[in-house]
Design a protein around this motif. Structure first.
Motif, PDB file in Angstrom:
ATOM      1  N   GLU A 268      75.184 -85.543  50.411  1.00 16.83           N
ATOM      2  CA  GLU A 268      76.463 -85.322  49.724  1.00 16.83           C
ATOM      3  C   GLU A 268      77.646 -85.880  50.508  1.00 16.83           C
ATOM      4  O   GLU A 268      78.725 -86.079  49.959  1.00 16.83           O
ATOM      5  CB  GLU A 268      76.699 -83.812  49.481  1.00 16.83           C
ATOM      6  CG  GLU A 268      75.689 -83.169  48.536  1.00 16.83           C
ATOM      7  CD  GLU A 268      74.348 -82.925  49.220  1.00 16.83           C
ATOM      8  OE1 GLU A 268      74.345 -82.462  50.387  1.00 16.83           O
ATOM      9  OE2 GLU A 268      73.283 -83.222  48.612  1.00 16.83           O
ATOM     10  N   ILE A 269      77.454 -86.082  51.807  1.00 15.57           N
ATOM     11  CA  ILE A 269      78.562 -86.589  52.615  1.00 15.57           C
ATOM     12  C   ILE A 269      78.894 -88.026  52.244  1.00 15.57           C
ATOM     13  O   ILE A 269      80.019 -88.469  52.372  1.00 15.57           O
ATOM     14  CB  ILE A 269      78.187 -86.505  54.100  1.00 15.57           C
ATOM     15  CG1 ILE A 269      78.016 -85.045  54.491  1.00 15.57           C
ATOM     16  CG2 ILE A 269      79.219 -87.171  54.984  1.00 15.57           C
ATOM     17  CD1 ILE A 269      77.612 -84.837  55.909  1.00 15.57           C
ATOM     18  N   PHE A 270      77.876 -88.751  51.799  1.00 17.08           N
ATOM     19  CA  PHE A 270      78.057 -90.197  51.639  1.00 17.08           C
ATOM     20  C   PHE A 270      78.430 -90.572  50.225  1.00 17.08           C
ATOM     21  O   PHE A 270      78.088 -89.895  49.260  1.00 17.08           O
ATOM     22  CB  PHE A 270      76.775 -90.913  52.043  1.00 17.08           C
ATOM     23  CG  PHE A 270      76.461 -90.710  53.497  1.00 17.08           C
ATOM     24  CD1 PHE A 270      77.125 -91.442  54.465  1.00 17.08           C
ATOM     25  CD2 PHE A 270      75.532 -89.759  53.897  1.00 17.08           C
ATOM     26  CE1 PHE A 270      76.857 -91.238  55.799  1.00 17.08           C
ATOM     27  CE2 PHE A 270      75.270 -89.553  55.227  1.00 17.08           C
ATOM     28  CZ  PHE A 270      75.937 -90.308  56.183  1.00 17.08           C
ATOM     29  N   GLN A 271      79.159 -91.670  50.125  1.00 24.07           N
ATOM     30  CA  GLN A 271      79.480 -92.244  48.820  1.00 24.07           C
ATOM     31  C   GLN A 271      78.926 -93.659  48.765  1.00 24.07           C
ATOM     32  O   GLN A 271      78.364 -94.155  49.728  1.00 24.07           O
ATOM     33  CB  GLN A 271      81.008 -92.286  48.618  1.00 24.07           C
ATOM     34  CG  GLN A 271      81.651 -90.940  48.441  1.00 24.07           C
ATOM     35  CD  GLN A 271      82.311 -90.471  49.733  1.00 24.07           C
ATOM     36  OE1 GLN A 271      82.858 -91.278  50.456  1.00 24.07           O
ATOM     37  NE2 GLN A 271      82.243 -89.181  50.017  1.00 24.07           N
ATOM     38  N   ASP A 272      79.173 -94.274  47.620  1.00 25.06           N
ATOM     39  CA  ASP A 272      78.782 -95.676  47.483  1.00 25.06           C
ATOM     40  C   ASP A 272      79.549 -96.511  48.498  1.00 25.06           C
ATOM     41  O   ASP A 272      80.638 -96.166  48.906  1.00 25.06           O
ATOM     42  CB  ASP A 272      79.146 -96.174  46.079  1.00 25.06           C
ATOM     43  CG  ASP A 272      78.065 -95.776  45.104  1.00 25.06           C
ATOM     44  OD1 ASP A 272      77.029 -95.272  45.588  1.00 25.06           O
ATOM     45  OD2 ASP A 272      78.280 -95.935  43.899  1.00 25.06           O
ATOM     46  N   LYS A 273      78.978 -97.625  48.864  1.00 24.21           N
ATOM     47  CA  LYS A 273      79.638 -98.606  49.734  1.00 24.21           C
ATOM     48  C   LYS A 273      79.927 -98.048  51.128  1.00 24.21           C
ATOM     49  O   LYS A 273      80.773 -98.588  51.838  1.00 24.21           O
ATOM     50  CB  LYS A 273      80.952 -99.080  49.113  1.00 24.21           C
ATOM     51  CG  LYS A 273      80.739 -99.900  47.860  1.00 24.21           C
ATOM     52  CD  LYS A 273      81.953-100.722  47.600  1.00 24.21           C
ATOM     53  CE  LYS A 273      81.710-101.671  46.463  1.00 24.21           C
ATOM     54  NZ  LYS A 273      82.916-102.411  46.142  1.00 24.21           N
ATOM     55  N   ASP A 274      79.234 -97.024  51.504  1.00 21.69           N
ATOM     56  CA  ASP A 274      79.434 -96.532  52.864  1.00 21.69           C
ATOM     57  C   ASP A 274      78.829 -97.476  53.897  1.00 21.69           C
ATOM     58  O   ASP A 274      79.074 -97.342  55.086  1.00 21.69           O
ATOM     59  CB  ASP A 274      78.813 -95.138  53.035  1.00 21.69           C
ATOM     60  CG  ASP A 274      79.837 -94.067  52.770  1.00 21.69           C
ATOM     61  OD1 ASP A 274      81.008 -94.437  52.553  1.00 21.69           O
ATOM     62  OD2 ASP A 274      79.479 -92.887  52.772  1.00 21.69           O
ATOM     63  N   ASN A 275      78.029 -98.397  53.402  1.00 23.17           N
ATOM     64  CA  ASN A 275      77.471 -99.380  54.331  1.00 23.17           C
ATOM     65  C   ASN A 275      78.518-100.356  54.821  1.00 23.17           C
ATOM     66  O   ASN A 275      78.329-101.055  55.797  1.00 23.17           O
ATOM     67  CB  ASN A 275      76.331-100.142  53.655  1.00 23.17           C
ATOM     68  CG  ASN A 275      76.773-100.752  52.355  1.00 23.17           C
ATOM     69  OD1 ASN A 275      77.527-100.131  51.597  1.00 23.17           O
ATOM     70  ND2 ASN A 275      76.318-101.959  52.073  1.00 23.17           N
ATOM     71  N   LEU A 276      79.684-100.413  54.138  1.00 32.04           N
ATOM     72  CA  LEU A 276      80.687-101.423  54.446  1.00 32.04           C
ATOM     73  C   LEU A 276      81.643-100.961  55.550  1.00 32.04           C
ATOM     74  O   LEU A 276      81.924 -99.771  55.693  1.00 32.04           O
ATOM     75  CB  LEU A 276      81.502-101.734  53.202  1.00 32.04           C
ATOM     76  CG  LEU A 276      80.812-102.591  52.142  1.00 32.04           C
ATOM     77  CD1 LEU A 276      81.763-102.827  50.993  1.00 32.04           C
ATOM     78  CD2 LEU A 276      80.331-103.889  52.735  1.00 32.04           C
TER      79      LEU A 276
ATOM     80  N   ASN B 240      76.134-109.682  54.738  1.00 34.40           N
ATOM     81  CA  ASN B 240      77.395-109.294  55.369  1.00 34.40           C
ATOM     82  C   ASN B 240      77.768-107.893  54.940  1.00 34.40           C
ATOM     83  O   ASN B 240      77.682-107.540  53.768  1.00 34.40           O
ATOM     84  CB  ASN B 240      78.496-110.277  54.963  1.00 34.40           C
ATOM     85  CG  ASN B 240      79.861-109.768  55.372  1.00 34.40           C
ATOM     86  OD1 ASN B 240      80.419-108.901  54.716  1.00 34.40           O
ATOM     87  ND2 ASN B 240      80.382-110.300  56.460  1.00 34.40           N
ATOM     88  N   ASN B 241      78.196-107.079  55.894  1.00 36.01           N
ATOM     89  CA  ASN B 241      78.664-105.733  55.577  1.00 36.01           C
ATOM     90  C   ASN B 241      80.015-105.405  56.198  1.00 36.01           C
ATOM     91  O   ASN B 241      80.487-104.289  56.099  1.00 36.01           O
ATOM     92  CB  ASN B 241      77.642-104.698  56.019  1.00 36.01           C
ATOM     93  CG  ASN B 241      76.500-104.572  55.038  1.00 36.01           C
ATOM     94  OD1 ASN B 241      76.718-104.321  53.861  1.00 36.01           O
ATOM     95  ND2 ASN B 241      75.285-104.798  55.509  1.00 36.01           N
ATOM     96  N   VAL B 242      80.594-106.369  56.886  1.00 37.00           N
ATOM     97  CA  VAL B 242      81.948-106.185  57.420  1.00 37.00           C
ATOM     98  C   VAL B 242      82.797-107.310  56.857  1.00 37.00           C
ATOM     99  O   VAL B 242      82.517-108.480  57.086  1.00 37.00           O
ATOM    100  CB  VAL B 242      81.953-106.261  58.965  1.00 37.00           C
ATOM    101  CG1 VAL B 242      83.361-106.008  59.485  1.00 37.00           C
ATOM    102  CG2 VAL B 242      80.990-105.253  59.558  1.00 37.00           C
ATOM    103  N   ARG B 243      83.808-106.938  56.081  1.00 36.24           N
ATOM    104  CA  ARG B 243      84.613-107.971  55.413  1.00 36.24           C
ATOM    105  C   ARG B 243      85.670-108.508  56.371  1.00 36.24           C
ATOM    106  O   ARG B 243      86.329-107.741  57.089  1.00 36.24           O
ATOM    107  CB  ARG B 243      85.301-107.381  54.181  1.00 36.24           C
ATOM    108  CG  ARG B 243      84.331-106.742  53.206  1.00 36.24           C
ATOM    109  CD  ARG B 243      83.508-107.804  52.474  1.00 36.24           C
ATOM    110  NE  ARG B 243      82.684-107.174  51.446  1.00 36.24           N
ATOM    111  CZ  ARG B 243      81.343-107.113  51.497  1.00 36.24           C
ATOM    112  NH1 ARG B 243      80.691-107.619  52.508  1.00 36.24           N
ATOM    113  NH2 ARG B 243      80.672-106.533  50.514  1.00 36.24           N
ATOM    114  N   THR B 244      85.815-109.818  56.343  1.00 35.57           N
ATOM    115  CA  THR B 244      86.759-110.462  57.253  1.00 35.57           C
ATOM    116  C   THR B 244      88.183-109.935  57.033  1.00 35.57           C
ATOM    117  O   THR B 244      88.902-109.660  57.992  1.00 35.57           O
ATOM    118  CB  THR B 244      86.755-111.979  57.027  1.00 35.57           C
ATOM    119  OG1 THR B 244      85.423-112.411  56.851  1.00 35.57           O
ATOM    120  CG2 THR B 244      87.369-112.697  58.206  1.00 35.57           C
TER     121      THR B 244
END
Lengths: 282, 906
Positions: free
Chosen positions: B167-175, B252-256
């Motif tokens: 429940e702690i996590f949401q979508d796109k938490d990988n980013l 890629n999971n870190v946006r420039t």
């Protein structure tokens, strides 16, 4: 005897506190400018029996604690005031004087002695010894005087360097003379041996030497050991191995015993190492 | 080291003295094993037989087996402690499940966290989307070495995986580090609540393996047990929370735009892959599956536990098991599991054999070229090994096929591990070395391992390096850690620059210290100075020329850009015109520092690292053996010229005409002739005006008024004469004959070669090329004649006397030592200088009366002849440091130190 020694010690005490019983302490200074004196310990030379000819009794003064800068000449000068000095002999240990080297070669006999030494001063007359013992009344004696300075520092080194340089001609002459003597001696010995060769002595024994027609074995330890070793090898060659069943059993038993012994030794080593905490890697 | 040597006896020169020493220590010394005959020969039980057989099969020897058993006893955890730790874990477990939840807030809104606890994460850039709330953990599980029984002292760590509820996590938490920040906040909240409890002695944060994306919470019990154990809390997500395909190495999971804090993303520019970032998330998802794999591998395999423990000790001693990109204990366990899978290890093996097989595998496999994978079934959708090789320097893929276990390791670090493994295998196969002692009990700090080392004092300078080398993508991937981003590039730069000069270029692992929960997390620059080590190829390290490709070849441009202005066109003897770099160095000691010039030049040129940030330690000590004027350097050249002059003299002696017996051998005795004289003699000419001339004796005597002439140390040489029946067999006569020879040698040398000679009874001084050689004639049977004793029975015996021993030392042992060490110097050109440093140290500690010069020579020779576990020193400095270590750590009391000169002892 004890009381006498006590008295002597007391007599010595008022001169200087350090003299051991039986000795008299004589104050000596290197030069005029030195403040504190050095003490020579002297006593009449006495040996229980058979004093040698070199150090006649009653006329010889035994000196301990002779400093390195004090040569025989300086000593004889110091004691000249007590009577005519016949000879001075400096050695590193007290001795009887008998085994003085007969061959006083200039080049080959010198032994350098370092540190403090002992000396035997032989006077012409017994009175000299007594006079020397009573020298304590006067002030400290001087080793290095104006007329006879003892060299120090760089001039001493220059002197000793100059003395260390040998004259080749002289050395050659001495070596040649010695070798001639030596060759003559060897030749004589050989001639004597050749004469005795094969000739039985009074009881009929013949001496076997390494020379002659049938040379004997040399009588050395190494040769003896070699003979024993050869014997052993000869015996080992005759023995049969792995022939009987019991021999086979025996070797197996021996193998296990060896392993056990090794194991036991290793265990002991480990115990020792454990005691020293040798197994802590860091 | 100085304090350590005190109270220990320095090594004795010969066996006789060591024998004397052993006597009073008899109580502790070795006693022969005593077993009664009955015990030795009793019939063996089958159990005993099998044990003896096992020892023979599984271990090298019974001693090694016992040693290993003792070591394992020392490092493994005791049962009583285990009980205490279990109780501690239980209490933590109940505390953790009782932590209250918090209301949901924005990730950047951290006011709910009390001020006594700081977020253990470098939140750069700070702004990030997402919401966080704390919920009690879904699952708590002990993972890692504690359960496997492979955790070893000195640091007992118990890893506790705390699974954060879905429940702690949401979508796109990988980013954009959202997952990492939630994880950090989660741990911070736990820390805040546990800090109220009295159970803990200390609570600290740390980075897992110094990777700053992965903070962990360290809990230690109270009181005297505080040092006993550290419980490490890892927060992790449920295994199937994220879709694995998002984390392939190419994704890629870190946006420039986010990382650069730009408001709008640049259109059209492709986002670079972030393999390290992806890997750091994936690692958390597979904690439990790795545990299952390892426990199934360790099941009924007692050797694995021992083997892994031994390997961990091995790594610890080599300082490879801590820091960012380390070869951790976990990695070793996984490697053993891999070898088990590949059947290179079977479950029958003992711990020793596991160690051997693993080292063998490491020695022969280059994971930076050919990676390995634990994944069994090949799934077509999963990335292949090549993808991993593109993203990482070292590749070891876990069973899931997604995680690279060696993600942070640099290729250079792996090569160091490989090098160590190779060296260790050589040592294990060498019967002459005590492998146990050398591999597992001897520490190898970088300072003593590498020939030259240098510090990068201000690691913050690496920021500039990242900019210069354009490493923005790497920075993003590493979450802004410029040290980790720049390190691989710096090392590969050095490896290329030192190419054929260096056997190995290694770096220390960046390590961040743990910090208390109320302190800010350490910055990237807090890793302290970075240490680099270089191991030389002795033949090439000091070469002044760097020859490049021919001028018209296409590679020439590459060469020019690499070396910058230093590269110039040169014509070579074979007529070719090539690019080349020539380093300036006049003396041997300067040539040894050419690598320093290269390092400084390249780092300045390519990484913008100023010279002042580099603290190079290659020749810090050499000023104490510097001789005379600048031009002479550190005395090596002076020593060579002495040897040349000596060689010439010995040739002249050989060919001397007119001697009754021929010269059979000329051997040097003086330390300068074996290159170990601290201050070698310098050629001198007498100043005539300072002397008075004495014509009659052909003598120059120094005069008292003039300055003292310079001291010329005589160089003693022994001149062996042919044996012959003409030699007398009497010691006095031999002395005369020798004196005659001295006279004749002086005369002949003067006549035939116009050398100034001064004969004496025991020697002849020869003045040649400004040196004075002291020639001493020897007859090979003379010591024997001095030893002769005739027993009362008329038997001839040989017995050592003071005189014969002295003569043997002078004419036999010292010449042998001199020629052997002369040979050693030819093999190891720095032997002499290392030895001279050691002698200076011995004298400076006022020990030279007790430790003779020859003794120091031999001790230093030992370091070169038996360098294990190191390699033979190639710089005087490292030789000297190892000399100090030898004095401090060798067990002088119980073991003899054997120097195997010329490998003549077997």
């Amino acid at each position: 005897a004890a009381s006498r020694r006590g008295k002597m010690a007391a007599a010595g005490e008022h001169v200087c506190g350090a003299a051991p019983p039986g000795y008299t302490a004589l104050a000596v200074k290197f030069g005029v400018r030195q403040r504190s004196p050095h003490y020579l310990l002297v006593k009449e030379h006495q040996v229980r029996e058979g004093a040698g000819a070199a150090y006649p009794p009653r006329r010889t003064l035994f000196v301990l604690n002779v400093p390195p800068y004090c040569s025989a000449d300086a000593l004889s000068r110091l004691f000249a005031c007590c009577g005519r000095v016949q000879s001075v002999d400096i050695c590193d240990k007290p001795g009887l004087g008998e085994q003085k080297e007969k061959t006083s070669s200039k080049f080959f006999s010198h032994k350098s002695v370092t540190g403090f030494q002992v000396a035997y001063v032989v006077f012409k007359k017994p009175a000299g010894v007594q006079a020397a013992k009573s020298l304590t009344r006067e002030g400290p004696l001087l080793v290095s005087t104006e007329s006879h300075p003892v060299k120090t520092g760089i001039s001493k080194w220059i002197d000793s360097y100059a003395a260390s340089v040998v004259d080749p001609e002289e050395l050659k002459a001495e070596v040649d003379a010695y070798m001639q003597d030596y060759d003559k001696k060897i030749a004589e010995e050989e001639a004597k041996a050749a004469e005795e060769e094969g000739v039985p002595d009074a009881e009929g024994w013949v001496k076997v030497t390494r020379k002659g027609r049938k040379p004997g074995l040399p009588r050395t330890e190494a040769a003896n050991l070699r003979v024993l070793e050869k014997e052993k090898q000869k015996r080992a060659r005759k023995e049969l191995l792995n022939f009987y069943a019991w021999q086979h059993r025996e070797t197996k038993r021996e193998h296990i015993a060896q392993l056990r012994k090794k194991f036991e030794e290793d265990k002991q080593r480990i115990a020792l190492m454990r005691a020293q905490r040798k197994f802590r890697p860091y | 080291a100085e304090a350590a040597t005190q109270g220990r006896e320095p090594p004795a020169g010969g066996a006789a003295r060591s024998g004397k020493r052993a006597a009073p220590a008899g109580a502790e010394a070795l006693q022969p094993a005593k077993l009664s005959r009955a015990e030795l020969y009793k019939p063996p039980t089958s159990e005993e037989l099998s044990q003896l057989k096992e020892t023979e099969d599984l271990f090298h020897s019974s001693l090694l087996r016992l040693q290993i058993e003792e070591l394992l006893k020392e490092v493994t955890l005791k049962e009583t402690k285990k009980k205490k730790i279990d109780a501690f874990l239980h209490e933590i477990n109940s505390l953790l499940s009782a932590i209250p939840e918090t209301p949901e807030t924005e990730l950047t809104e951290q006011a709910w966290l009390p001020r006594a606890v700081k977020v253990p994460f470098l939140q750069v850039p700070f702004s990030v989307k997402g919401k966080f709330r704390f919920l009690p953990p879904a699952e708590l599980k002990v993972v890692g070495s504690y359960l496997l029984g492979t955790c070893i002292k000195p640091e007992i760590n118990v890893d506790l995986a705390v699974t954060m509820p879905r429940e702690i996590f949401q979508d796109k938490d990988n980013l954009n580090q959202r997952y990492h920040r939630k994880r950090a906040l989660y741990l911070a909240h736990i820390a805040h609540h546990l800090s109220k409890e009295k159970l803990f002695g200390s609570m600290k944060f740390a980075y897992m393996n110094s990777n700053h994306l992965k903070p962990i919470l360290l809990l230690r019990p109270q009181g005297k047990d505080e040092k006993m154990v550290t419980v490490r809390l890892h927060a992790c997500p449920a295994p199937d929370l994220f879709k694995p395909s998002r984390f392939y190495p190419s994704k890629n999971n870190v946006r420039t735009a986010w990382f650069m804090e730009q408001s709008t993303p640049k259109e059209g520019a492709p986002e670079p892959p972030t393999p390290h970032y992806n890997n750091s998330i994936l690692c958390d998802t597979v904690l439990l599956s790795h545990l299952h794999l390892l426990s199934s591998a360790a099941a009924d395999f007692p050797g694995m536990k021992d083997g892994v423990a031994l390997l961990k000790v091995w790594l610890n001693q080599r300082q490879l098991s801590k820091g960012l990109g380390c070869f951790s204990g976990f990695l070793v366990s996984m490697l053993v599991a891999y070898l088990l899978m590949k059947r290179k290890i079977v479950k029958m093996m003992s711990g020793y054999q596991v160690l051997r097989s693993t080292l063998q595998f490491l020695a022969t496999t280059d994971l930076s070229e050919t990676g390995i994978s634990l994944a069994k079934d090949v799934d077509a959708s999963l990335p292949v090994l090549d993808d991993f090789h593109q993203a990482f320097e070292v590749v070891f893929v876990d069973p899931s096929g997604l995680v690279n276990l060696c993600a942070d390791m640099t290729a250079s670090k792996y090569h160091q591990v490989q090098f160590e493994a190779k060296r260790s295998m050589e040592i294990l196969d060498d019967r002459m070395v005590d492998g146990f002692q050398v591999l597992l009990m001897t520490a190898k700090p970088m300072l003593r391992t590498f020939d030259h080392v240098f510090h990068l004092k201000h690691v913050s300078k690496l920021q500039g390096a990242c900019k210069k080398m354009q490493l923005l993508n790497e920075l993003m991937d590493r979450g802004g850690n410029y040290v980790a981003a720049a390190l691989p590039f710096i090392v590969s730069l050095l490896v290329r620059g030192l190419d054929w000069r260096a056997l190995l270029v290694a770096h220390s692992l960046p390590q961040t210290p743990e910090w208390s929960i109320d302190a800010e997390p350490p910055k990237h620059k807090d890793v302290g100075p970075l240490l680099f080590g270089i191991l030389f190829v002795p033949e090439f390290a000091a070469s002044v020329l760097e020859k490049g490709p021919q001028a018209d070849h296409p590679e020439a441009l590459d060469f020019r850009t690499f070396w910058g202005e230093k590269s110039e066109l040169r014509r070579f003897q074979d007529g070719s015109i090539c690019e080349a770099v020539v380093w300036e160095a006049d003396s041997i000691c300067q040539k040894r520092l050419i690598p320093e010039q290269i390092v400084r030049h390249l780092l300045k040129l390519h990484a913008d690292i100023p010279e002042s940030s580099i603290c190079y330690m290659g020749a810090l000590l050499e000023s104490v053996i510097r001789t005379g004027k600048e031009a002479f350097g550190t005395g090596e050249e002076a020593m060579v010229s002495v040897t040349c002059s000596y060689d010439d003299l010995s040739r002249k002696l050989w060919s001397l005409k007119g001697l009754p017996l021929t010269v059979t051998a000329v051997q040097g005795v003086h330390p300068a002739l074996r290159y170990t004289d601290v201050f070698p003699p310098i050629p001198m000419k007498p100043i005539y005006s300072f002397h008075t001339r004495i014509k009659t004796k052909h003598l120059l005597l120094p005069s008292e008024e003039k300055p003292c002439p310079a001291f010329i140390a005589p160089l003693k040489i022994i001149c062996h004469m042919e044996g012959s029946g003409q030699w007398p067999q009497d010691k006095e006569a031999i002395k005369r004959i020798k004196a005659a020879f001295h006279l004749q040698l002086a005369e002949l040398l003067q006549q035939q070669h116009q050398l100034v000679c001064r004969p004496a009874v025991t020697h002849t001084d020869v003045y040649k090329d400004g040196y004075v050689f002291r020639l001493q004639v020897a007859y090979h049977r003379e010591p024997l004649i001095l030893k002769e004793v005739v027993t009362p029975e008329g038997m001839l015996k040989y017995q050592d006397t003071e005189e014969s021993r002295q003569l043997e030392l002078e004419t036999l042992h010292l010449p042998y030592l001199t020629s052997s060490l002369h040979g050693l110097q030819q093999q190891h050109p720095v032997f002499g200088s290392a030895c001279r440093l050691a002698k200076r140290w011995i004298s400076a500690q006022l020990l030279s009366d007790n430790v003779s010069e020859e003794c120091v020579d031999l001790l230093v020779a030992f370091l070169f002849l038996h360098p294990a576990p190191f390699t033979a020193p190639s710089s005087p400095q490292v030789g000297f440091l190892r000399f100090l270590d030898l004095l401090a750590t060798f067990d002088w009391k119980n073991n003899p130190l054997i120097v195997n000169l010329n490998s003549s002892l077997t």
